[in-house]
Design an enzyme around this catalytic site. Structure first.
Site, PDB file in Angstrom:
ATOM      1  N   GLU A  63      -3.080  -5.524  22.178  1.00 41.74           N
ATOM      2  CA  GLU A  63      -2.602  -4.157  22.278  1.00 41.74           C
ATOM      3  C   GLU A  63      -3.456  -3.414  23.300  1.00 41.74           C
ATOM      4  O   GLU A  63      -4.676  -3.434  23.158  1.00 41.74           O
ATOM      5  CB  GLU A  63      -2.744  -3.482  20.913  1.00 41.74           C
ATOM      6  N   ARG A 103      -0.607  -4.053  11.751  1.00 41.90           N
ATOM      7  CA  ARG A 103      -1.492  -4.454  12.836  1.00 41.90           C
ATOM      8  C   ARG A 103      -0.918  -5.701  13.499  1.00 41.90           C
ATOM      9  O   ARG A 103      -0.451  -6.618  12.814  1.00 41.90           O
ATOM     10  CB  ARG A 103      -2.898  -4.759  12.317  1.00 41.90           C
ATOM     11  N   HIS A 128       2.591   1.551  19.468  1.00 47.30           N
ATOM     12  CA  HIS A 128       1.767   1.949  18.327  1.00 47.30           C
ATOM     13  C   HIS A 128       1.838   3.472  18.084  1.00 47.30           C
ATOM     14  O   HIS A 128       0.849   4.191  18.215  1.00 47.30           O
ATOM     15  CB  HIS A 128       0.303   1.503  18.532  1.00 47.30           C
ATOM     16  N   GLY A 166       0.843  -1.199   0.000  1.00 48.02           N
ATOM     17  CA  GLY A 166       0.000   0.000   0.000  1.00 48.02           C
ATOM     18  C   GLY A 166       0.873   1.242   0.000  1.00 48.02           C
ATOM     19  O   GLY A 166       2.077   1.176  -0.297  1.00 48.02           O
ATOM     20  N   ILE A 181       1.995   3.117   2.495  1.00 45.49           N
ATOM     21  CA  ILE A 181       3.080   3.168   3.484  1.00 45.49           C
ATOM     22  C   ILE A 181       4.232   2.268   3.027  1.00 45.49           C
ATOM     23  O   ILE A 181       5.403   2.642   3.090  1.00 45.49           O
ATOM     24  CB  ILE A 181       2.568   2.781   4.885  1.00 45.49           C
TER      25      ILE A 181
HETATM   26  C1  DGY Z   1      -3.651   3.912  11.547  1.00 47.53           C
HETATM   27  O1  DGY Z   1      -3.930   5.053  11.196  1.00 47.53           O
HETATM   28  O2  DGY Z   1      -4.288   2.926  11.177  1.00 47.53           O
HETATM   29  C2  DGY Z   1      -2.477   3.741  12.456  1.00 47.53           C
HETATM   30  O3  DGY Z   1      -2.320   2.465  12.918  1.00 47.53           O
HETATM   31  C3  DGY Z   1      -2.518   4.735  13.589  1.00 47.53           C
HETATM   32  O4  DGY Z   1      -2.145   5.924  13.030  1.00 47.53           O
END
Ligand code: DGY
Length: 330
Positions: free
Chosen positions: A267, A238, A286, A156, A158
């Site tokens: 978490e 995640r 996180h 994706g 990121i």
């Molecule tokens: C998201 O935006 O999904 C991240 O895990 C937290 O910024």
């Protein structure tokens, strides 16, 4: 006309709060912890707009208790905390915050890659504990990042931003993804491979796939055993994508060398969790998108999604608008 009622489940950036307050009567949970479930269920009863965090579960039970709800806006790009199908069935659009956190999260993923490969946290602990008495030829030897093979799981935004950073380190980048990303491949010189090849070839495996029923524990014992004993696993997506028990054994027994996690399952990770006792495991709370500027942008984007939903307009960043069809008829 009375303003619509909105619930915001945590303190958000004041600019975003002001923006929502211009158009809505706002109830904000201001405590420094997620809203307890019972409290959330109680307060959604009268609201038309719900502004959530990734720590809030929006499911059938909640939707049942929220008969007036017209929009859910999640202040995160991920939305595995939301039962999107249940929202869609009720004609409720779901907003999220893609794009604005891409580079910030990629920075953190790269920071974790470097921290794990060069054993930065161990080094800091070593100095703080007063163990540094002399320079040593074999003290805290790690792995080179430059020239290494980076394996990306899930391509994706990121992940592509991490791959861009990897270019600067002269890395070879492989990825696995449900579909071929020709443009990104051409732009970044990266190659698509199957999961098996990715696991076998990666010196560093960076996880970027969303959490879905298909990706839950996608990285478990079988996959970890296929990796190199010198490999580093980095997860900024995640926690649920990685089986934590298998990861513990992999790190303890040397199937892989290191893990650096910004996300965990569960978490928050309990302070007595076995992973936290391992020297070759770094865990952060996180914070992938946690910069001042980015959290403000996320808060504002979530505010705009919420307000659009209250106006009955398509959300600027919508998860299920395609399924819902054109402007919503409430
Ligand atoms: C998201 O935006 O999904 C991240 O895990 C937290 O910024």
């Amino acid at each position: 006309m009375p303003k619509p009622k909105v619930l915001i489940t945590r303190r958000v950036h004041p600019d975003a709060l002001r923006r929502v307050e211009e158009h809505a009567e706002v109830d904000v949970w201001t405590e420094d912890r997620p809203m307890p479930r019972e409290e959330l269920l109680k307060r959604v009863g009268s609201v038309e707009g719900l502004y959530t965090m990734l720590t809030d579960r929006v499911d059938e039970e909640l939707l049942e208790r929220a008969p007036h709800l017209r929009v859910v806006s999640n202040m995160a790009v991920g939305y595995d905390n939301i039962d999107v199908d249940a929202c869609t069935r009720r004609g409720i659009p779901v907003g999220h915050t893609p794009g604005v956190l891409t580079d910030t999260t990629a920075d953190l993923a790269f920071a974790l890659i470097l921290a794990a490969a060069r054993r930065l946290v161990e080094g800091v602990d070593y100095v703080r504990a007063g163990h540094w008495h002399t320079w040593s030829p074999d003290l805290l030897l790690g792995y080179d990042v430059y020239g290494a093979t980076l394996g990306i799981l899930g391509l994706g935004r990121i992940a592509a931003a991490v791959a861009r950073r990897a270019q600067g380190f002269g890395m070879r980048v492989l990825y696995t993804s449900r579909r071929q990303h020709e443009e990104t491949e051409a732009a970044l010189g990266i190659h698509r491979v199957d999961l098996d090849t990715l696991l076998r070839e990666a010196d560093i495996l960076s996880i970027h796939t969303p959490l879905t029923p298909e990706t839950y524990h996608l990285i478990g014992e079988t996959e970890l055993r296929r990796m190199k004993p010198t490999a580093i696993l980095v997860n900024t997506a995640r926690g649920g994508v990685v089986d934590p028990d298998a990861l513990y054994r992999a790190l303890k027994e040397g199937w892989i060398a290191y893990a650096a996690l910004d996300v965990t399952e569960p978490e928050p990770i309990p302070a007595d969790h076995p992973l936290l006792r391992l020297p070759n495991c770094i865990v952060l709370p996180h914070i992938g998108s946690a910069t001042h500027a980015t959290r403000r942008r996320m808060a504002l984007m979530a505010a705009e999604n919420l307000l659009a939903g209250l106006r009955g307009e398509p959300l600027p960043h919508c998860v299920n608008c395609a399924q819902l069809g054109g402007p919503y008829d409430h």
